[in-house]
Design a protein around this motif. Structure first.
Motif, mmCIF file in Angstrom:
data_model
loop_
_atom_site.group_PDB
_atom_site.id
_atom_site.type_symbol
_atom_site.label_atom_id
_atom_site.label_comp_id
_atom_site.label_asym_id
_atom_site.label_seq_id
_atom_site.Cartn_x
_atom_site.Cartn_y
_atom_site.Cartn_z
ATOM 1 N N ASN A 130 11.962 39.161 72.456
ATOM 2 C CA ASN A 130 11.715 40.463 71.852
ATOM 3 C C ASN A 130 13.012 41.040 71.324
ATOM 4 O OD1 ASN A 130 11.847 43.638 72.337
ATOM 5 N ND2 ASN A 130 9.756 43.075 71.790
ATOM 6 N N SER A 141 10.189 45.926 69.364
ATOM 7 C CA SER A 141 9.083 45.907 68.415
ATOM 8 C C SER A 141 8.826 44.558 67.773
ATOM 9 C CB SER A 141 9.324 46.936 67.304
ATOM 10 O OG SER A 141 10.521 46.638 66.618
ATOM 11 N N LEU A 142 9.792 43.662 67.780
ATOM 12 C CA LEU A 142 9.637 42.369 67.134
ATOM 13 C C LEU A 142 9.478 41.275 68.175
ATOM 14 C CD1 LEU A 142 12.409 42.746 64.424
ATOM 15 C CD2 LEU A 142 9.949 43.076 64.140
ATOM 16 N N TRP A 143 8.530 40.362 67.907
ATOM 17 C CA TRP A 143 8.218 39.308 68.870
ATOM 18 C C TRP A 143 8.286 37.941 68.237
ATOM 19 C CZ3 TRP A 143 7.457 40.613 73.915
ATOM 20 C CH2 TRP A 143 7.144 41.942 74.203
ATOM 21 N N SER A 170 16.431 35.118 62.585
ATOM 22 C CA SER A 170 16.614 34.712 61.191
ATOM 23 C C SER A 170 17.759 35.464 60.506
ATOM 24 C CB SER A 170 15.316 34.931 60.408
ATOM 25 O OG SER A 170 14.922 36.303 60.462
ATOM 26 N N ARG A 171 18.231 36.522 61.131
ATOM 27 C CA ARG A 171 19.387 37.239 60.599
ATOM 28 C C ARG A 171 20.182 37.798 61.757
ATOM 29 N NH1 ARG A 171 19.025 42.515 61.344
ATOM 30 N NH2 ARG A 171 17.063 43.673 61.256
ATOM 31 N N GLN A 195 13.201 42.146 57.723
ATOM 32 C CA GLN A 195 12.529 41.960 58.999
ATOM 33 C C GLN A 195 13.017 40.674 59.645
ATOM 34 O OE1 GLN A 195 10.469 44.180 60.213
ATOM 35 N NE2 GLN A 195 8.803 43.254 61.365
ATOM 36 N N VAL A 196 13.574 40.776 60.824
ATOM 37 C CA VAL A 196 14.080 39.586 61.497
ATOM 38 C C VAL A 196 12.912 38.802 62.086
ATOM 39 C CG1 VAL A 196 14.409 40.803 63.695
ATOM 40 C CG2 VAL A 196 15.739 38.760 63.192
ATOM 41 N N GLN A 197 13.017 37.499 62.023
ATOM 42 C CA GLN A 197 12.031 36.619 62.659
ATOM 43 C C GLN A 197 12.688 35.939 63.848
ATOM 44 O OE1 GLN A 197 10.737 34.125 59.350
ATOM 45 N NE2 GLN A 197 8.930 35.413 59.084
ATOM 46 N N ILE A 243 21.154 44.997 66.632
ATOM 47 C CA ILE A 243 19.974 45.222 67.477
ATOM 48 C C ILE A 243 20.449 45.427 68.902
ATOM 49 C CG2 ILE A 243 17.790 44.306 68.308
ATOM 50 C CD1 ILE A 243 17.629 42.641 65.759
#
Length: 112
Positions: free
Chosen positions: A96, A100-102, A25-26, A1-3, A31
């Motif tokens: 974003n 889906s990731l914030w 973070s990666r 999971q990327v941060q 993406i």
């Protein structure tokens, strides 16, 4: 999971500029869609700009011609260059990834 971690927010006078950064973070190479959103007090979160993995960009009408989104896949970072800032640009800006990731957000305040 990327941060995602945003930085670069702050207080600026109307007409000024800021550059926001979103460090992942990666690798973000895979993406496709990265974007910036913002949320002003008492308002819903709104789209500011997006960029695909091939560099195609899209902007909200309110920021066209003033903001520029870019991404550096080698640095796992997405940027938002904001010029000619207006008081109505005041908001918390969120990065974003993939819809889906914030990130946690960074405050931008534009004084008149």
């Amino acid at each position: 999971q990327v941060q995602l971690v945003e930085s670069g927010g702050g207080l600026v006078q109307a007409g000024g500029s800021l550059r926001l950064s979103c460090a992942a973070s990666r690798s973000i190479f895979s993406i496709n869609l990265m974007g910036w959103y913002r949320q002003a007090p008492g308002k819903q979160r709104e789209l500011v700009a997006t960029i695909t993995s091939t560099g195609t960009t899209m902007y909200a009408d309110s920021v066209k011609g003033r903001f520029t989104i870019s991404r550096d896949n080698a640095k796992n970072t997405v940027y938002l260059q904001m010029n000619s800032l207006k008081p109505e640009d005041t908001a918390v800006y969120y990065c974003n990834a993939g819809l889906s990731l914030w990130g946690q957000g960074t405050q931008v305040t534009v004084s008149s």
